[in-house]
Design an enzyme around this catalytic site. Sequence first.
Site, PDB file in Angstrom:
ATOM      1  N   GLY A 109       0.806  -1.216   0.000  1.00 20.19           N
ATOM      2  CA  GLY A 109       0.000   0.000   0.000  1.00 20.19           C
ATOM      3  C   GLY A 109       0.838   1.265   0.000  1.00 20.19           C
ATOM      4  O   GLY A 109       0.350   2.350   0.336  1.00 20.19           O
ATOM      5  N   GLY A 110       2.117   1.134  -0.389  1.00 19.75           N
ATOM      6  CA  GLY A 110       2.969   2.322  -0.488  1.00 19.75           C
ATOM      7  C   GLY A 110       3.194   3.035   0.816  1.00 19.75           C
ATOM      8  O   GLY A 110       3.482   4.241   0.827  1.00 19.75           O
ATOM      9  N   SER A 186       5.177  -5.703  -1.844  1.00 19.07           N
ATOM     10  CA  SER A 186       5.280  -4.299  -2.226  1.00 19.07           C
ATOM     11  C   SER A 186       5.921  -3.497  -1.083  1.00 19.07           C
ATOM     12  O   SER A 186       7.037  -3.785  -0.695  1.00 19.07           O
ATOM     13  CB  SER A 186       3.900  -3.758  -2.619  1.00 19.07           C
ATOM     14  OG  SER A 186       4.020  -2.489  -3.240  1.00 19.07           O
ATOM     15  N   ALA A 187       5.212  -2.502  -0.524  1.00 13.75           N
ATOM     16  CA  ALA A 187       5.778  -1.782   0.615  1.00 13.75           C
ATOM     17  C   ALA A 187       6.088  -2.748   1.747  1.00 13.75           C
ATOM     18  O   ALA A 187       7.053  -2.560   2.499  1.00 13.75           O
ATOM     19  CB  ALA A 187       4.818  -0.705   1.089  1.00 13.75           C
ATOM     20  N   ASP A 292       6.336  -5.141 -14.062  1.00 15.96           N
ATOM     21  CA  ASP A 292       6.236  -4.262 -12.901  1.00 15.96           C
ATOM     22  C   ASP A 292       7.246  -3.131 -13.062  1.00 15.96           C
ATOM     23  O   ASP A 292       8.425  -3.367 -13.315  1.00 15.96           O
ATOM     24  CB  ASP A 292       6.533  -5.087 -11.639  1.00 15.96           C
ATOM     25  CG  ASP A 292       6.485  -4.274 -10.357  1.00 15.96           C
ATOM     26  OD1 ASP A 292       6.134  -3.075 -10.397  1.00 15.96           O
ATOM     27  OD2 ASP A 292       6.810  -4.856  -9.301  1.00 15.96           O
ATOM     28  N   HIS A 322       2.350  -5.338 -11.175  1.00 15.76           N
ATOM     29  CA  HIS A 322       2.567  -5.193  -9.749  1.00 15.76           C
ATOM     30  C   HIS A 322       1.320  -5.645  -8.985  1.00 15.76           C
ATOM     31  O   HIS A 322       0.218  -5.185  -9.247  1.00 15.76           O
ATOM     32  CB  HIS A 322       2.881  -3.735  -9.394  1.00 15.76           C
ATOM     33  CG  HIS A 322       3.390  -3.569  -7.997  1.00 15.76           C
ATOM     34  ND1 HIS A 322       4.681  -3.860  -7.638  1.00 15.76           N
ATOM     35  CD2 HIS A 322       2.767  -3.163  -6.864  1.00 15.76           C
ATOM     36  CE1 HIS A 322       4.853  -3.630  -6.346  1.00 15.76           C
ATOM     37  NE2 HIS A 322       3.702  -3.210  -5.849  1.00 15.76           N
TER      38      HIS A 322
END
Length: 348
Positions: A109-110, A186-187, A292, A322
């Site tokens: 979620g960045g 991801s994050a 990605d 991604h």
Amino acid sequence: MEYPTKVLLFFLQFTILTLHIQALDQTNSSKPQNSTTDPYKLLHIIQNPDGSLTRIKDYYPTVPPNTSSSISFSKDVPLNRDKNTWIRLYLPNNSKHVNLPIIIYAHGGGFILLSTATPNFDSFLSNTARQLGVLVVSVEYRLAPEHRLPAAYNDVLEALFWVKGKKDEWVKKYGDVSKCIIMGESAGGNIAYIVGLKASILTRQLNPLVIKGLVLIQPFFGGVTRTRSELKLPDSAGLPLVITDLMWNLSLPLGANRNHPYCNPVIGAGSSKLEKVKKLGWRVAIAGCDGDRLYDKQVEVFKLLERRGVDVVGNFSKGDYHGVFVTETTKALLFFEFMRSVFYSYLA
């Protein structure tokens, strides 16, 4: 492993939102990226006068724990009440509830969005528990910009000590704290890496918890200088620069640019703690795909670990996008096979 319609709709909406973004390259992160598109509107968030965010709830649904499932059971337990952090535990629904390896997980979620209770993460982790025969400890860490990095790292590190202390009945009764893996997407993959580095020098304090390795699923890394994959992919190919730049601007410590080690782990030949990771014999697994935009930096990190003598295993595929490993059934199953091959001594 079927995902509900709302889950697929959520990711479809996110993809559609990025279809017409015109993001121009920049090589100096001190300058805001030029774009005619407002990333706040694309992400359905509002920046408040105090710098905090309002995340429009209709676009960020969550689901409750599952107490009746043929796949896995789940429940929520507090981690730190003062920080409003908590943990969602996943226990596979089968008869082999003895000495399960433990996966400590950080969601994507960045650093600024989503939750461990976001539907796609919840479904993915439920299946992770069942497919791999593990107890999953998924951390609801604090989000930026309200809590900039290293807040998320500190929360997941705190979760390691929570597991060590066997603070919950499921951990005490079903888990094996001597077989722990830190994993994230991801994050969350970034968090797994940084927390792993921090934990590598705390092995005595964490005992009897023993970390066997790290799993980085399409980890969110970057840098001031754009990589080839950042530049070559069309703006429609998910996670456009206008969004990733905003995520870093809102999550990095104030005054830091994208060459901060939290963002760019290859800067300065990498962390000195990698020598400790090597000596501990941890296996580091990295999964990615060249569809990605973050792909090239992930490969750079893989090569850095190789150069530093870390036991690293890569699973890099062609195409895709991604988030594919946590949204598509076939890709998730292939990922679980990869996990079994890397941690064959511990996983079912």
